[in-house]
Write a protein that holds these residues in place. Structure first.
Motif, PDB file in Angstrom:
ATOM      1  N   THR A 138       0.439  -1.310   0.058  1.00 17.53           N
ATOM      2  CA  THR A 138       0.038   0.033  -0.466  1.00 17.53           C
ATOM      3  C   THR A 138       1.149   0.839  -0.257  1.00 17.53           C
ATOM      4  N   LEU A 139       0.484   2.372  -0.455  1.00 14.54           N
ATOM      5  CA  LEU A 139       1.148   3.347  -0.026  1.00 14.54           C
ATOM      6  C   LEU A 139       1.426   3.482   1.298  1.00 14.54           C
ATOM      7  N   GLN A 140       1.378   3.144   2.690  1.00 15.41           N
ATOM      8  CA  GLN A 140       1.579   3.890   4.040  1.00 15.41           C
ATOM      9  C   GLN A 140       2.431   3.026   3.990  1.00 15.41           C
ATOM     10  N   LYS A 141       2.526   1.356   3.574  1.00 15.43           N
ATOM     11  CA  LYS A 141       3.699   0.134   3.029  1.00 15.43           C
ATOM     12  C   LYS A 141       4.453   0.864   2.709  1.00 15.43           C
ATOM     13  N   THR A 142       4.618   1.699   1.776  1.00 16.49           N
ATOM     14  CA  THR A 142       5.435   2.033   0.677  1.00 16.49           C
ATOM     15  C   THR A 142       6.433   3.907   1.521  1.00 16.49           C
ATOM     16  N   LEU A 143       5.717   4.024   2.312  1.00 15.48           N
ATOM     17  CA  LEU A 143       6.369   5.175   3.125  1.00 15.48           C
ATOM     18  C   LEU A 143       6.822   4.226   4.848  1.00 15.48           C
ATOM     19  N   ASP A 144       6.712   3.229   4.618  1.00 16.33           N
ATOM     20  CA  ASP A 144       7.230   2.194   5.844  1.00 16.33           C
ATOM     21  C   ASP A 144       8.176   1.842   5.318  1.00 16.33           C
ATOM     22  N   MET A 145       8.380   1.415   4.019  1.00 14.48           N
ATOM     23  CA  MET A 145       9.928   1.475   3.394  1.00 14.48           C
ATOM     24  C   MET A 145      10.681   2.135   3.602  1.00 14.48           C
ATOM     25  N   VAL A 146      10.242   3.340   3.263  1.00 16.36           N
ATOM     26  CA  VAL A 146      11.495   4.754   3.182  1.00 16.36           C
ATOM     27  C   VAL A 146      11.622   5.134   4.241  1.00 16.36           C
ATOM     28  N   THR A 147      11.042   4.504   5.653  1.00 17.66           N
ATOM     29  CA  THR A 147      11.151   5.594   6.844  1.00 17.66           C
ATOM     30  C   THR A 147      12.316   4.263   7.516  1.00 17.66           C
ATOM     31  N   GLU A 148      12.453   2.932   7.591  1.00 14.93           N
ATOM     32  CA  GLU A 148      13.195   1.596   8.047  1.00 14.93           C
ATOM     33  C   GLU A 148      14.674   2.292   6.602  1.00 14.93           C
ATOM     34  N   PHE A 149      14.390   2.273   5.995  1.00 14.12           N
ATOM     35  CA  PHE A 149      15.441   2.919   5.006  1.00 14.12           C
ATOM     36  C   PHE A 149      16.300   4.033   5.037  1.00 14.12           C
ATOM     37  N   ARG A 150      15.709   5.174   6.228  1.00 14.84           N
ATOM     38  CA  ARG A 150      16.658   5.915   6.274  1.00 14.84           C
ATOM     39  C   ARG A 150      17.054   6.017   7.815  1.00 14.84           C
ATOM     40  N   LYS A 151      16.612   4.245   8.538  1.00 17.80           N
ATOM     41  CA  LYS A 151      17.460   4.317  10.131  1.00 17.80           C
ATOM     42  C   LYS A 151      19.051   3.946   9.364  1.00 17.80           C
ATOM     43  N   GLY A 152      19.376   3.562   8.426  1.00 19.82           N
ATOM     44  CA  GLY A 152      20.356   3.280   8.268  1.00 19.82           C
ATOM     45  C   GLY A 152      21.136   3.761   7.124  1.00 19.82           C
ATOM     46  N   ASP A 153      20.223   4.878   6.168  1.00 13.61           N
ATOM     47  CA  ASP A 153      20.868   6.007   5.534  1.00 13.61           C
ATOM     48  C   ASP A 153      20.190   7.149   5.080  1.00 13.61           C
ATOM     49  N   THR A 154      21.094   8.483   5.597  1.00 13.54           N
ATOM     50  CA  THR A 154      20.208   9.419   5.662  1.00 13.54           C
ATOM     51  C   THR A 154      20.736  11.052   4.589  1.00 13.54           C
ATOM     52  N   GLU A 155      21.256   9.593   3.797  1.00 11.34           N
ATOM     53  CA  GLU A 155      22.354  10.652   2.646  1.00 11.34           C
ATOM     54  C   GLU A 155      21.149  11.026   0.588  1.00 11.34           C
ATOM     55  N   THR A 156      21.395   8.847   0.780  1.00  9.85           N
ATOM     56  CA  THR A 156      20.797   8.603  -0.433  1.00  9.85           C
ATOM     57  C   THR A 156      19.115   9.706  -0.409  1.00  9.85           C
ATOM     58  N   PRO A 157      19.411  10.277  -1.820  1.00  8.60           N
ATOM     59  CA  PRO A 157      17.887  10.466  -2.289  1.00  8.60           C
ATOM     60  C   PRO A 157      16.975   9.819  -3.052  1.00  8.60           C
TER      61      PRO A 157
END
Length: 263
Positions: free
Chosen positions: A77-96
């Motif tokens: 879902t759109l929410q799960k897609t945003l959740d993926m980004v949130t999880e990704f950002r826990k280890g990477d705060t630089e990649t656009p």
């Protein structure tokens, strides 16, 4: 300055071209998609383009259409897609990260709510292919106010009369579609792309990134050589669909990235 602006400033200072990789969020399932996403920067990806699965993806060819169907069937879902980004950002705060998709899911969520949630998750840019410049008040301008780049597509049919309107509120970069048609179709040709990129760059200071029809490291090198970088989507998505191990998929991405970076 967004992460996208920072990335292109760094690449420009280093004299390097950008490699942008597209994957469909949730394809073939949430966990595997997130694992691939987390591995992309280490494989040489400068910007991640994350597809939002949608039931009627009119600009996408069969490869990406099927990826969206797999993702939706798996409960993405759109929410799960945003959740993926949130999880990704826990280890990477630089990649656009750029979300690419269609307006309906955003409209259904509510523009203000979506932009707040996207900003919180760590989204840097949007490509919404079914919102023309005449509808900039819908999402483009609110996104800019929220600090999110709105990236517009230019195509071989975008003539000199239309181009200024396309560029008017575009930010981050311009995505030039190298062929007329859907994703995953004919192979891009540098000799036909080069004059079109030059035409766009004569009217904007934004980087011009070329996508559609790039399937090999050699083509990535050729296309990046006449632009500020290139995007590969269907070629990566087809490897994901094949069921190859994540490490093998990332090796293929690495080869494509090295091709673009040789330009």
């Amino acid at each position: 300055m967004t992460r996208i602006d920072d990335k292109f400033a760094t690449l420009r200072a280093e004299g390097r071209k950008a490699f942008v990789a597209y994957i469909m969020a949730g394809d073939p399932d949430y966990d595997r998609s997130l694992e691939i996403m987390k591995g992309l920067p280490g494989a040489g990806v400068d910007v991640i383009e994350l597809g939002m699965p949608f039931t009627d993806p009119m600009a996408d060819g069969p490869t990406i259409q099927l990826a969206g169907q797999r993702a939706l069937a798996g409960g993405q879902t759109l929410q799960k897609t945003l959740d993926m980004v949130t999880e990704f950002r826990k280890g990477d705060t630089e990649t656009p990260i750029v979300l690419m998709g269609y307006y309906n899911p955003i409209y259904s969520r509510g523009v203000d709510t979506f932009l707040a949630d996207a900003t919180k998750a760590g989204i840097d840019g949007l490509i919404v292919v079914d919102l023309p410049p005449e509808e900039d008040d819908e999402l483009c301008i609110p996104a800019a106010r929220a600090g999110i780049n709105f990236i517009r597509l230019a195509t071989p049919t975008t003539d000199d009369k239309r181009l200024p309107k396309v560029l008017e509120n575009t930010s981050g970069f311009v995505y030039y579609v190298s062929i007329t048609g859907i994703t995953g179709a004919a192979e891009a040709q540098a000799d036909t792309v080069a004059p079109e990129v030059a035409r766009i760059k004569s009217q904007t200071d934004l980087p011009v990134i070329v996508g559609f029809g790039i399937k090999s490291p050699d083509t990535a090198q050729a296309i990046a050589g006449v632009a500020d970088g290139c995007v590969v989507g269907s070629a990566i998505v087809s490897e994901i669909a094949s069921g190859k191990p994540v490490a093998q998929i990332l090796d293929i991405v690495r080869g494509l990235a090295e091709g673009a970076h040789r330009a």
